[in-house]
Structure formats: structure tokens, C-alpha cells
Enzyme design. Structure first.
Site, PDB file in Angstrom:
ATOM      1  CD  GLU A   1      -2.807  -1.263   0.164  1.00 38.02           C
ATOM      2  OE1 GLU A   1      -3.406  -0.230  -0.186  1.00 38.02           O
ATOM      3  OE2 GLU A   1      -2.939  -2.361  -0.408  1.00 38.02           O
ATOM      4  CB  CYS A   2       4.048   1.983   1.482  1.00 36.93           C
ATOM      5  SG  CYS A   2       5.402   3.167   1.637  1.00 36.93           S
TER       6      CYS A   2
END
Length: 142
Positions: free
Chosen positions: A12-13
Site C-alpha cells: 500500500e506504500c
């Protein structure tokens, strides 16, 4: 190319995704550990932080975590208490940590990973935000 490279990754980063892509741009398929699902052991975490030349406090992620709510900004907290919090709630572990035979780094910004990768880049690399990191010859743009 198979080289012992491990990334503690959060898909997600954006920084973590860019770091993974830079590793893959060298021709290496790293061991990808989604640390939110499979956090490191206490010993692994201590070793990664030490090998990266960081303090425990420098390895904590503040943004987007319960850091403030848990009172982790209290300067009187010991490393042991900070490690307890990181292991209890792995989102507090800053990311991505990358381990290679050359060294260990917290790849923030993501191009820090280039310091511990072999110079085998397969051409240009541009981060998700459009920042050019490597030129057409795979050389670092500074």
C-alpha cells in the site's frame, strides 16, 4: 539473477513499491516479506535497525499510525518499550527495510536502496511520482 535480497514491504506504500521496483530493475527477484502480515521477530527487528545504523526511535513510523495515541513520542520511553509497541502493532515499523549482502537500509527515500544493490540496473527508472532516478544506462541521476 538470484541474490539474497529481502525487502520488508507494504504494497500500500508508494515508497515501498518504488523500492521493490528498483530492486527488480537490477534483475534481482527479492524475498518479499509483507511485514504487516508477517512481522519480523524481535531479534530480526533489533538486528535490522542496528545494521541500518538507526536508533529504535528512528525506525518508528509516525505518519498514518497510532504513534501519537499510544504516547510513543514520550522521550522517556526505553528502546524495549518502543520495540514492544512496534511488534504489537507492525504498522509502527517504518518501511521498507531492505537487506542485501552489501548492507541493510531503511529505504526512505526509496533511492537509498541503490547504495546496497549491485550496479546491474536494466536501464532507466522513474518513480511512481515521475521523479527520474536512473538514466537510460542505469546510472544514478543526482
Amino acid at each position: 539473477m538470484t541474490t539474497a535480497v529481502t525487502i520488508y514491504h507494504n504494497p500500500e506504500c508508494g515508497t515501498s513499491r518504488n523500492t521493490l521496483a528498483m530492486i527488480q530493475n537490477t534483475g534481482i527477484e527479492p524475498n518479499v516479506i509483507e511485514y504487516l502480515k508477517n512481522p519480523p521477530s524481535r531479534q530480526q527487528l533489533i538486528k535490522m535497525i542496528a545494521d541500518a545504523g538507526l536508533s529504535v526511535r528512528e525506525a518508528i513510523r509516525e505518519k498514518g499510525t497510532p504513534y501519537a495515541e499510544l504516547g510513543l513520542d514520550n522521550p522517556d520511553l526505553t528502546d524495549e518499550k518502543l520495540l514492544d509497541a512496534m511488534l504489537k502493532d507492525p504498522i509502527l515499523i517504518n518501511r521498507p527495510f531492505v537487506i542485501t549482502p552489501i548492507g541493510t537500509r531503511l529505504a526512505r527515500p526509496s533511492e537509498v536502496v541503490l547504495d546496497i544493490l549491485p550496479e546491474t540496473h536494466k536501464g532507466a527508472f522513474t518513480k511512481e511520482d515521475g521523479e527520474k532516478v536512473l538514466d537510460a544506462e542505469g546510472k544514478r541521476i543526482v
